[in-house]
Scaffold this motif. Structure first.
Motif, PDB file in Angstrom:
ATOM      1  N   ARG B  34       0.806  -1.209   0.000  1.00 42.66           N
ATOM      2  CA  ARG B  34       0.000   0.000   0.000  1.00 42.66           C
ATOM      3  C   ARG B  34       0.848   1.272   0.000  1.00 42.66           C
ATOM      4  N   ALA B 264       0.108   0.057  -4.011  1.00 39.11           N
ATOM      5  CA  ALA B 264      -0.955  -0.872  -4.413  1.00 39.11           C
ATOM      6  C   ALA B 264      -1.799  -1.197  -3.184  1.00 39.11           C
ATOM      7  N   ASN B 265      -2.856  -0.405  -3.001  1.00 40.76           N
ATOM      8  CA  ASN B 265      -3.691  -0.537  -1.811  1.00 40.76           C
ATOM      9  C   ASN B 265      -4.788  -1.568  -2.056  1.00 40.76           C
ATOM     10  N   VAL B 266      -4.643  -2.738  -1.456  1.00 42.29           N
ATOM     11  CA  VAL B 266      -5.600  -3.814  -1.717  1.00 42.29           C
ATOM     12  C   VAL B 266      -6.923  -3.537  -1.014  1.00 42.29           C
ATOM     13  N   LEU B 281      -7.516  -3.796  -6.196  1.00 41.14           N
ATOM     14  CA  LEU B 281      -7.017  -2.622  -5.484  1.00 41.14           C
ATOM     15  C   LEU B 281      -8.127  -1.588  -5.326  1.00 41.14           C
TER      16      LEU B 281
END
Ligand SMILES: Cc1cc2nc3c(=O)[nH]c(=O)nc-3n(C[C@H](O)[C@H](O)[C@H](O)COP(=O)(O)OP(=O)(O)OC[C@H]3O[C@@H](n4cnc5c(N)ncnc54)[C@H](O)[C@@H]3O)c2cc1C
Ligand SMILES: Cc1cc2nc3c(=O)[nH]c(=O)nc-3n(C[C@H](O)[C@H](O)[C@H](O)COP(=O)(O)OP(=O)(O)OC[C@H]3O[C@@H](n4cnc5c(N)ncnc54)[C@H](O)[C@@H]3O)c2cc1C
Lengths: 214, 538
Positions: B34, B264-266, B281
């Motif tokens: 993230r 890369a914010n899941v 994401l």
């Protein structure tokens, strides 16, 4: 005559029970107590003219009923009242009462009421398991003889027989403090504190640090 | 093409370790992070020009040597420099020094109490017996005691046997140790307040428990079971800060062909017909893989990034009940020069060790009372270090960098969110505490980064700011971590796994959860194992 098979020092209820079993088996037994009355913590005293009090212990609940029967304590004069109802007084007069599975008052909602019944069921299962342990000497873990092994096996079997989820619960719950257990099961503050009282009684720890002993 | 064999969510040191072992086995692996940088709580950041802060974790010992060697971390730039000793300053102007030299340490103990000096070797022997017991289980999956599978039964039997081999007396000691409070445990050996207080610190770091709470003796052990270069119980600094650990792991991972994707914010683990299919994401990008591993703590994993309808009810309940209370804060301070401490020669080697300011168990317990009342400790327990004395690369020449770990700070203040005023108050109580023992300290401060549980959660994503990703009490250790029935790194959905500090053997920069989890995944995929077992080093 000062010659006995056994002398028991202290006429607390445990000393008396131990002596009674020895005497019942035909031994000559003497019980000595430093105080003028037997009973130790489980005694009744007239503390002022005409008024009697249970000196220390006031509730009778953990006593092993098989001993009551075995030693015919009822025949010897023991009378017990009905089981007690727990009432937690609330400032607004809407008191909380716990009577067996029945729970009422203080605005405890049906969800918490159902949770309470579930909780009691779980406690009773755990208690049944623990009773096996209380009925004998604590088993040695390494230097065990056949009797210890039997106790340990019974305990292990009892654990397995409870079912997987109960078994998992008990292995987690024995290590947890009452504060967390209450928060896991209930929302109602007065209900939580009423049940938690039993877990902190007689220890020098607060609810957030006490381990399981309900 | 966003198709992988496995996706790891989170580039904490465990996520990187997990990814490295999967990639080493030939899988195509992506680690999604993230933040714009990797490392999670194992990170070095330049927040004040010229100064490098180990923002969260600051000292290394737990990192499994098997992994360091197997992934060739030194070749990838990791160097851990041990530091010796430490001290606890006393209100009367004296201090207790913890010397690494045995004879020097004996003399220092004896200066405070002859009896305690003579008890020390017995204490060390008893404690090291406990570390010996636990160390072989760090790089292993805990057996499930309710299972009848041959592997579980065999492991349980072996586990039981290692306990039985202790003999009756030592076994009872062990049971007592694992359930006792650190206060009670130390009281059995020592009589002197400052000596007990110095050692008790390790029993409360990172936990929302006090020195008299049952279970804290184990937390002490958790801090003793590591090593630096085979020296069990020793701690060291990673050169360049803790970020050097994450960086060397990432290089190992990349050397096996692994890919790291930052920013890369899941948002969600995607599930179809009971199996994972990948992740989505927050910005809508999708990555597909039949295996998804979570490096997030159990609460975030099960309550944030999985749709509740994909989970069995019991898991939701267990995740909600998981204990992950924040209890710590941290100050990272840039200093214009070296602070002077009352009664300690600035040239004394102890200066480079861990310094403390709480000289009795009673003060430590009262610090915990503040936490229970929902506020930060007014007389806090501090684990303070000056890493630049050991590793000059942390600050410009002649300047210093100070790392102050603070116990206790609550996740919420009196039930509400932290405010900036609260944060200032918290910072002040820490700075005042140090100033009480160091006359020139305040004047040297150039920059101070203060982190309450609020900041730790916001930045690293540790729920409530709990540094271990879940309390290290027995209801949450071994086969109970994170929850009973889910302690073997597999989640309740096919293809979903866990690899964070929220799994066995728990928090700290250890890399064992990441490695153990990879071993289980590879076994499910019927791939050859790439993860080392434990060394027979003890
Ligand atoms: C305030 C209080 C409230 C409690 N409430 C409850 C309750 O509600 N319900 C409950 O189940 N339990 C309760 N308990 C606990 C319970 O009463 C005790 O655990 C139990 O009664 C102890 O029994 P015992 O036979 O082991 O020992 P004791 O009852 O303590 O017996 C020991 C005996 O030894 C005698 N003695 C001591 N030294 C000597 C000596 N040198 N020579 C000769 N005699 C000696 C003493 O006089 C005493 O009679 C309470 C205890 C206290 C103190
Ligand atoms: C203040 C502090 C001091 C500490 N001191 C020490 C110490 O001195 N020594 C020691 O051994 N241990 C210490 N610890 C503990 C240790 O740092 C941690 O237990 C360990 O680093 C956790 O590693 P991890 O890989 O399991 O998780 P983390 O490092 O927390 O990694 C999780 C990663 O997931 C990322 N992430 C979160 N949500 C998402 C999302 N939705 N999508 C993508 N990515 C996401 C995060 O950004 C993070 O990078 C300390 C911790 C703290 C907070």
């Amino acid at each position: 005559m000062t010659d006995y098979d056994a002398v028991v020092i202290g006429a607390g209820h445990n000393g008396l029970i131990c002596a009674t079993y020895l005497a019942k088996a035909g031994h000559r037994v003497l019980v000595l107590d430093g105080r003028s009355e037997p009973g130790g913590c489980a005694s009744t005293r007239e503390f002022t003219a005409g008024f009697k009090v249970s000196d220390c212990a006031q509730w009778f609940s953990q006593f092993d009923r098989s001993i009551t029967k075995d030693l015919n304590l009822h025949g010897a004069g023991l009378k017990l009242s009905d089981t007690k109802t727990t009432i937690s007084l609330q400032p607004d007069g809407n008191h909380l009462t716990l009577d067996g599975d029945h729970i009422a008052g203080a605005g405890v909602d049906p969800v918490d009421q159902a949770a309470y019944r579930e909780f009691r069921k779980m406690m009773q299962r755990f208690a049944k398991l623990m009773t096996h342990l209380y009925r004998g000497r604590p088993p040695k873990l390494v230097e065990h003889n056949w009797r210890d092994r039997f106790t340990l096996m019974k305990l292990g079997l009892g654990l397995k027989m409870m079912g997987r989820e109960y078994m998992r619960d008990i292995m987690r719950i024995v290590m947890i403090n009452i504060y967390d257990v209450m928060n896991e099961h209930f929302k109602h503050d007065a209900l939580k504190s009423t049940i938690a009282l039993d877990a902190v009684t007689g220890t020098n720890m607060g609810p957030a640090v006490t381990q399981y002993r309900l | 093409m966003n198709q992988y064999d496995a996706i790891v969510i989170g580039a904490g040191h465990n996520g990187l370790t997990n990814g490295a072992y999967l990639a080493k086995a030939g899988l195509k692996v992506a680690v999604l992070e993230r933040n714009p940088y990797i490392g999670g709580a194992t990170v070095s950041r330049e927040l004040h020009k010229g100064w490098y802060y180990s923002n969260c974790s600051y000292v290394s010992s737990l990192l499994r040597p098997e992994i360091t060697r197997d992934l060739e971390l030194p070749r990838h730039g990791l160097q851990v420099v041990p530091f010796g000793g430490g001290a606890t300053f006393m209100r009367n102007g004296d201090h207790f020094g913890n010397y690494s030299d045995h004879d020097r340490h004996y003399r220092e103990l004896a200066r405070h109490s002859k009896r305690d000096a003579n008890a020390y070797d017995r204490y060390s022997a008893d404690t090291s017996l406990q570390t010996k017991l636990i160390r072989p289980y760090l790089l292993r999956t805990p057996p499930d005691p309710t299972s009848l599978k041959p592997k579980d039964l065999r492991d349980l039997l072996e586990f039981a046997r290692s306990f039985m081999n202790l003999g009756e007396e030592k076994l009872l000691d062990t049971i007592k140790f694992w359930t006792a409070s650190v206060g009670d445990y130390l009281n059995e050996y020592f009589e002197t307040d400052v000596i007990k207080a110095h050692m008790a610190g390790s029993g409360i770091i990172g936990t929302a428990l006090g020195v008299y709470s049952p279970g804290t003796a184990y937390v002490l052990l958790h801090h003793y079971m590591g090593d630096v270069d085979g020296n069990v119980g020793a701690w060291g600094f990673a050169r360049g800060g803790m970020g050097a650990i994450a960086s060397s792991l990432s290089k190992a991972f990349q050397s096996f062909g692994g890919e790291i994707i930052c920013d890369a914010n899941v948002d969600e683990i995607m599930v179809k017909n009971g199996s994972v299919t990948g992740v989505a994401l927050k910005d809508g990008t999708e990555y597909r893989a039949p295996v998804v591993v979570s490096n997030l703590d159990p609460k975030r994993t099960f309550l944030d990034i999985i749709n509740p309808s994909d989970l069995p009810k019991d898991v939701l309940k267990k995740a909600r009940n998981f204990k992950i209370r924040g209890s710590s804060g941290k100050l990272n301070i840039a200093l214009d020069g070296l602070p002077i401490f009352n009664g300690l020669d600035p040239k004394n080697k102890l200066m480079a060790g861990d310094l403390h300011f709480s000289d009795s168990l009673e003060r430590q317990e009262r610090a915990y009372d503040d936490w229970k009342a929902g506020t930060w400790s007014k007389d806090p327990y501090l684990d303070m270090m000056i890493p630049s004395l050991t590793d000059p690369t942390m600050a410009p020449p002649g300047k210093h960098m100070m790392s102050v770990f603070v116990q206790y700070a609550p996740p919420k203040v009196e039930g509400r969110e932290w405010t900036d005023e609260d944060k200032d108050g918290f910072e002040k109580s820490v700075i005042d505490q140090i100033s009480n023992y160091s006359p020139n300290f305040k004047d040297l401060i150039l920059h101070c980064e203060t982190r309450t549980p609020r900041e730790i959660e916001a930045e690293v994503g540790l729920t409530e700011g709990n540094i271990f990703m879940g309390e290290l009490t027995f209801d949450q250790l071994l086969f109970n971590r994170p929850f009973p029935g889910y302690a073997q790194y597999r989640g309740p959905i096919k293809g979903m796994y866990m690899c964070s500090s929220g799994t066995h053997p728990g928090g700290g920069v250890m890399a064992a959860p990441g490695a153990n989890s990879a071993r289980e995944i590879l076994s499910d995929l019927k791939r050859p194992n790439t993860v080392p077992g434990e060394y027979a080093d003890d």
